[in-house]
Design a protein around this motif. Structure first.
Motif, mmCIF file in Angstrom:
data_model
loop_
_atom_site.group_PDB
_atom_site.id
_atom_site.type_symbol
_atom_site.label_atom_id
_atom_site.label_comp_id
_atom_site.label_asym_id
_atom_site.label_seq_id
_atom_site.Cartn_x
_atom_site.Cartn_y
_atom_site.Cartn_z
ATOM 1 N N UNK A 114 0.870 -1.180 0.000
ATOM 2 C CA UNK A 114 0.000 0.000 0.000
ATOM 3 C C UNK A 114 0.908 1.231 0.000
ATOM 4 N N UNK A 115 0.696 2.114 -0.966
ATOM 5 C CA UNK A 115 1.514 3.313 -1.110
ATOM 6 C C UNK A 115 0.612 4.542 -1.009
ATOM 7 N N UNK A 116 1.017 5.488 -0.176
ATOM 8 C CA UNK A 116 0.323 6.772 -0.073
ATOM 9 C C UNK A 116 1.242 7.812 -0.702
ATOM 10 N N UNK A 117 0.755 8.503 -1.722
ATOM 11 C CA UNK A 117 1.533 9.560 -2.367
ATOM 12 C C UNK A 117 0.994 10.905 -1.885
ATOM 13 N N UNK A 118 1.928 11.746 -1.417
ATOM 14 C CA UNK A 118 1.511 13.049 -0.908
ATOM 15 C C UNK A 118 2.666 14.037 -1.059
ATOM 16 N N UNK A 119 2.376 15.325 -0.957
ATOM 17 C CA UNK A 119 3.438 16.332 -1.065
ATOM 18 C C UNK A 119 4.535 16.096 -0.013
ATOM 19 N N UNK A 120 5.769 16.439 -0.365
ATOM 20 C CA UNK A 120 6.915 16.202 0.512
ATOM 21 C C UNK A 120 6.763 16.824 1.898
ATOM 22 N N UNK A 121 6.239 18.005 1.959
ATOM 23 C CA UNK A 121 6.170 18.721 3.239
ATOM 24 C C UNK A 121 4.929 18.381 4.068
ATOM 25 N N UNK A 122 4.118 17.478 3.576
ATOM 26 C CA UNK A 122 2.914 17.123 4.311
ATOM 27 C C UNK A 122 3.297 16.283 5.544
ATOM 28 N N UNK A 123 2.734 16.602 6.677
ATOM 29 C CA UNK A 123 3.031 15.819 7.888
ATOM 30 C C UNK A 123 2.574 14.363 7.733
ATOM 31 N N UNK A 124 3.335 13.434 8.313
ATOM 32 C CA UNK A 124 2.979 12.015 8.278
ATOM 33 C C UNK A 124 1.582 11.776 8.819
ATOM 34 N N UNK A 125 1.212 12.558 9.826
ATOM 35 C CA UNK A 125 -0.103 12.366 10.440
ATOM 36 C C UNK A 125 -1.224 12.595 9.423
ATOM 37 N N UNK A 126 -1.043 13.558 8.520
ATOM 38 C CA UNK A 126 -2.063 13.828 7.492
ATOM 39 C C UNK A 126 -2.147 12.660 6.508
ATOM 40 N N UNK A 127 -0.985 12.106 6.160
ATOM 41 C CA UNK A 127 -0.965 10.955 5.247
ATOM 42 C C UNK A 127 -1.660 9.762 5.895
ATOM 43 N N UNK A 128 -1.408 9.536 7.169
ATOM 44 C CA UNK A 128 -2.069 8.440 7.897
ATOM 45 C C UNK A 128 -3.586 8.661 7.958
ATOM 46 N N UNK A 129 -4.000 9.887 8.216
ATOM 47 C CA UNK A 129 -5.433 10.209 8.240
ATOM 48 C C UNK A 129 -6.079 9.919 6.890
ATOM 49 N N UNK A 130 -5.372 10.318 5.837
ATOM 50 C CA UNK A 130 -5.875 10.087 4.481
ATOM 51 C C UNK A 130 -6.052 8.587 4.237
ATOM 52 N N UNK A 131 -5.035 7.820 4.576
ATOM 53 C CA UNK A 131 -5.114 6.365 4.392
ATOM 54 C C UNK A 131 -6.242 5.779 5.235
ATOM 55 N N UNK A 132 -6.345 6.214 6.470
ATOM 56 C CA UNK A 132 -7.389 5.707 7.366
ATOM 57 C C UNK A 132 -8.781 6.028 6.826
ATOM 58 N N UNK A 133 -8.944 7.202 6.233
ATOM 59 C CA UNK A 133 -10.253 7.582 5.691
ATOM 60 C C UNK A 133 -10.635 6.744 4.467
ATOM 61 N N UNK A 134 -9.660 6.046 3.910
ATOM 62 C CA UNK A 134 -9.912 5.193 2.742
ATOM 63 C C UNK A 134 -9.688 3.710 3.082
ATOM 64 N N UNK A 135 -9.803 3.392 4.351
ATOM 65 C CA UNK A 135 -9.554 2.029 4.824
ATOM 66 C C UNK A 135 -10.386 0.991 4.063
ATOM 67 N N UNK A 136 -11.658 1.254 3.839
ATOM 68 C CA UNK A 136 -12.529 0.287 3.160
ATOM 69 C C UNK A 136 -12.004 -0.006 1.753
ATOM 70 N N UNK A 137 -11.633 1.049 1.027
ATOM 71 C CA UNK A 137 -11.091 0.868 -0.329
ATOM 72 C C UNK A 137 -9.811 0.040 -0.274
ATOM 73 N N UNK A 138 -8.944 0.369 0.660
ATOM 74 C CA UNK A 138 -7.680 -0.360 0.793
ATOM 75 C C UNK A 138 -7.945 -1.842 1.070
ATOM 76 N N UNK A 139 -8.840 -2.135 2.003
ATOM 77 C CA UNK A 139 -9.114 -3.528 2.369
ATOM 78 C C UNK A 139 -9.671 -4.324 1.193
#
Length: 161
Positions: free
Chosen positions: A11-36
């Protein structure tokens, strides 16, 4: 931001370089159903994929060299194009390719496909000898030889290379 599940199930999350890891994790978590759902599909594909021994691969590569060399020669003459050398490879994401020098590479797994799909890949690569792109002119060349190329192209997508 974007999510991707690679061919090998990462599973790969692509995001801007300066984006905090926490925002990337939130994004992934909000798409948990799609990922699963999609992760499960990839895992099923991986587990159902045939595994070949080195001996089987060697046999299929030899068969591919013979079959695809003959097909390429026949289609090239019919299409009025030339080509350089033919390579038989184990490409991860392609059935074939054509270099600027006119060398053609084919995936050995083509010999496992129906003959009409093998022909489609050969014609596709030879069409690049006239048009090194996928412009409307390129597709007209392919269509001239294979009027049903769209159907073949769709069917080819059902096979994993």
């Amino acid at each position: 931001m974007a999510l991707q599940i690679t061919r090998d199930g990462q599973v790969v999350v692509r995001c801007p370089l300066r984006m905090p890891d926490s925002k990337a994790r939130e994004f992934a978590e909000s798409h948990r159903a799609w990922i699963e759902v999609n992760y499960k599909k990839i895992q099923e594909r991986i587990s159902s994929k045939p595994v070949f021994t080195e001996e089987e691969i060697k046999k299929y590569r030899e068969q591919a060299r013979k079959v695809l060399t003959e097909k390429t020669s026949w289609w090239a003459e019919k299409m009025g194009v030339d080509y350089g050398r033919i390579g038989i490879r184990q490409q991860a994401t392609r059935w074939g390719s054509c270099s600027a020098k006119g060398n053609l590479n084919y995936n050995w797994k083509l010999v496992l496909l129906p003959e009409e799909l093998q022909d489609y890949v050969v014609v596709h690569e030879l069409a690049h000898r006239t048009e090194m792109n996928h412009s409307p002119r390129f597709w007209r060349i392919v269509e001239k030889e294979l009027p049903d190329y769209l159907s073949r192209r769709r069917r080819l997508r059902n096979y994993e290379d």
